[in-house]
Design an enzyme around this catalytic site. Structure first.
Site, mmCIF file in Angstrom:
data_model
loop_
_atom_site.group_PDB
_atom_site.id
_atom_site.type_symbol
_atom_site.label_atom_id
_atom_site.label_comp_id
_atom_site.label_asym_id
_atom_site.label_seq_id
_atom_site.Cartn_x
_atom_site.Cartn_y
_atom_site.Cartn_z
ATOM 1 N N LEU A 170 -7.602 -13.357 -10.525
ATOM 2 C CA LEU A 170 -8.650 -12.387 -10.912
ATOM 3 C C LEU A 170 -9.660 -12.143 -9.781
ATOM 4 C CD1 LEU A 170 -9.247 -13.415 -14.661
ATOM 5 C CD2 LEU A 170 -7.664 -11.723 -13.744
ATOM 6 N N ILE A 214 -1.884 -18.594 -6.202
ATOM 7 C CA ILE A 214 -0.501 -18.854 -5.764
ATOM 8 C C ILE A 214 -0.430 -19.945 -4.688
ATOM 9 C CG2 ILE A 214 0.440 -16.609 -6.434
ATOM 10 C CD1 ILE A 214 0.171 -15.714 -3.506
ATOM 11 N N TYR A 266 -2.170 -9.469 8.725
ATOM 12 C CA TYR A 266 -1.619 -9.010 7.450
ATOM 13 C C TYR A 266 -0.150 -8.584 7.626
ATOM 14 C CZ TYR A 266 -0.616 -6.001 3.499
ATOM 15 O OH TYR A 266 -0.004 -5.413 2.411
ATOM 16 N N LYS A 322 3.236 -10.421 5.988
ATOM 17 C CA LYS A 322 4.223 -9.738 5.138
ATOM 18 C C LYS A 322 5.620 -9.850 5.765
ATOM 19 C CE LYS A 322 2.068 -8.358 1.496
ATOM 20 N NZ LYS A 322 2.487 -8.776 0.154
ATOM 21 N N VAL A 345 -8.039 5.082 0.423
ATOM 22 C CA VAL A 345 -8.783 6.338 0.556
ATOM 23 C C VAL A 345 -8.948 7.117 -0.755
ATOM 24 C CG1 VAL A 345 -6.751 7.668 1.389
ATOM 25 C CG2 VAL A 345 -9.051 8.402 1.969
ATOM 26 N N ILE A 346 -7.902 7.236 -1.557
ATOM 27 C CA ILE A 346 -8.002 8.073 -2.763
ATOM 28 C C ILE A 346 -8.949 7.440 -3.778
ATOM 29 C CG2 ILE A 346 -6.687 8.985 -4.748
ATOM 30 C CD1 ILE A 346 -4.382 9.548 -2.751
ATOM 31 N N ARG A 401 -11.384 4.776 12.807
ATOM 32 C CA ARG A 401 -11.432 3.311 12.727
ATOM 33 C C ARG A 401 -10.628 2.738 13.888
ATOM 34 N NH1 ARG A 401 -9.543 2.328 6.550
ATOM 35 N NH2 ARG A 401 -7.667 3.220 7.424
ATOM 36 N N GLY A 404 -7.890 0.975 15.880
ATOM 37 C CA GLY A 404 -6.494 0.680 15.544
ATOM 38 C C GLY A 404 -5.905 1.634 14.522
HETATM 39 N N1 UDP Z 1 -9.846 7.305 5.346
HETATM 40 C C1 UDP Z 1 -10.925 8.144 5.494
HETATM 41 N N2 UDP Z 1 -12.087 7.827 4.841
HETATM 42 C C2 UDP Z 1 -12.219 6.714 4.064
HETATM 43 C C3 UDP Z 1 -11.110 5.864 3.929
HETATM 44 C C4 UDP Z 1 -9.947 6.179 4.585
HETATM 45 O O1 UDP Z 1 -10.855 9.155 6.202
HETATM 46 O O2 UDP Z 1 -13.303 6.519 3.496
HETATM 47 C C5 UDP Z 1 -8.573 7.634 6.007
HETATM 48 C C6 UDP Z 1 -8.186 6.584 7.027
HETATM 49 O O3 UDP Z 1 -8.706 6.945 8.270
HETATM 50 C C7 UDP Z 1 -6.671 6.658 6.992
HETATM 51 C C8 UDP Z 1 -6.332 7.142 5.588
HETATM 52 O O4 UDP Z 1 -7.544 7.623 5.040
HETATM 53 O O5 UDP Z 1 -6.199 7.623 7.893
HETATM 54 C C9 UDP Z 1 -5.783 6.063 4.703
HETATM 55 O O6 UDP Z 1 -6.673 4.958 4.731
HETATM 56 P P1 UDP Z 1 -6.430 3.687 3.813
HETATM 57 O O7 UDP Z 1 -7.440 2.678 4.188
HETATM 58 O O8 UDP Z 1 -6.353 4.125 2.394
HETATM 59 O O9 UDP Z 1 -4.945 3.230 4.202
HETATM 60 P P2 UDP Z 1 -4.260 2.798 5.601
HETATM 61 O O10 UDP Z 1 -5.101 3.279 6.735
HETATM 62 O O11 UDP Z 1 -4.157 1.322 5.535
HETATM 63 O O12 UDP Z 1 -2.941 3.492 5.584
#
Ligand code: UDP
Length: 310
Positions: free
Chosen positions: A35, A55, A142, A146, A183-184, A269, A271
């Site tokens: 949790l 785990i 990470y 995996k 992001v979503i 960001r 990387g």
């Molecule tokens: N992203 C963004 N604004 C946010 C969060 C994410 O523009 O507040 C963009 C981020 O730069 C990336 C994409 O959304 O290109 C997906 O980000 P997320 O962290 O969901 O997944 P990951 O980068 O690990 O694929």
């Protein structure tokens, strides 16, 4: 498909969705979850038995696996940035935790072991579409963890005949994602509080967004189908590339023009992967996987859930 299933991390985002799906098929379900991210309340309405714990606890893992025909191992630390800050924690949870589950599964004769893995973080920088034949080059702890988990799944099939299969998830979204940093989920939370949405970089970067309902179907197929490449990985996604700018346009449409907040652009960001989408040819071949939900439909479902939660 076995009649009983242990779902580690079952109270989390993917788990909460999956449990409803498996329960509707009449399976006996047990959840092992500490949790740390999930909520016990999200298992409400299902008969899933909840074991609260970690785990890393080998005794508890044995207790959780005992009597279960199948295991879906979702529990993990999923934050890439956190894994860079505290790699040893990531190692303990994602590698040793997976190892504990595999060992207990062999001991108690589990018939199928499904491991939630990732394509992006394992493959690292690569020209998309990302696929299973690419050489892995993880650039974060990470991703390394995996990959190690996949290695042990392969080894436990090779050495002990445990029918393991690794499913590499692309960017998953959907209901029950209120706590996710992805992001979503993040954008929908911003909409709810009326705060600006932050786009990193110019928003031209792309991802492969898969609706959790489609992912569930693939997981169920991985439990059911006999002829699978055990010990190996299968990439899941949609095969479609969507930029963050395109995502914003769709989200604005789903939420309503006047409701969607303003955009703030911030530097990329460190990387940041610029383009990512995956090949789902192998998933289609082995799991007959065809994602059915368009991004717009999936966003509508997700938004409906966020609204009803608030
Ligand atoms: N992203 C963004 N604004 C946010 C969060 C994410 O523009 O507040 C963009 C981020 O730069 C990336 C994409 O959304 O290109 C997906 O980000 P997320 O962290 O969901 O997944 P990951 O980068 O690990 O694929």
């Amino acid at each position: 498909m076995g009649k009983s299933c242990l779902i580690t991390g079952g109270a989390g985002f993917v788990g909460s969705n999956l449990i409803r799906h498996l329960a509707s098929r009449g399976m006996r379900l047990r959840v092992l979850d500490n949790l740390s991210a999930g909520r016990a309340a999200d298992l409400g309405g299902t008969d899933a038995e909840l074991l609260i714990g970690d785990i890393r606890d080998t005794q508890l893992v044995e207790q959780a696996v005992q009597g279960m025909e199948t295991v879906i191992h979702l529990a993990a630390h999923t934050n890439v940035i956190e894994s860079i800050k505290t790699p040893e924690v990531n190692l303990e949870v994602n590698v040793k935790g997976t190892f504990n589950l595999l060992q207990a599964s062999v001991k108690y004769g589990v018939k199928r072991f499904v491991f939630a893995s990732t394509g992006g973080a394992i493959i690292g920088e690569a020209d998309p579409p990302v696929h299973e034949d690419m050489a892995p080059h993880p650039i974060s702890p990470y991703g390394a963890g995996k990959l190690a988990g996949e290695g042990y799944c392969s080894a436990f099939w090779g050495s002990y005949g445990l029918k393991s299969i690794c499913l590499r998830f692309s960017n998953v979204y959907g209901p029950f994602s209120y706590h996710k940093g992805s992001v979503i989920a993040k954008f929908f939370r911003r909409v709810q509080v009326g705060e600006p949405v932050t786009v990193y970089g110019d928003g031209a970067q792309t991802r492969d967004f898969i609706y959790v309902g489609d992912l569930e179907k693939a997981i169920v197929s991985a439990l059911q189908i006999e002829d699978l490449p055990f010990g190996e990985a299968i990439q899941l996604g949609t095969g479609k590339e969507t930029s963050i700018n395109e995502l914003v346009v769709l989200m604005r449409k789903v939420v309503g023009e006047g409701i969607f907040p303003s955009l703030v652009y911030q530097p990329s960001r460190p990387g940041e992967v610029l383009r990512n989408y995956v090949s789902i040819a192998r998933a289609n071949q082995y799991l007959s996987f065809v994602p059915a939900t368009t991004l717009e439909e999936g966003l509508k479902e997700t938004w409906r859930w966020f609204k009803q939660e608030s």
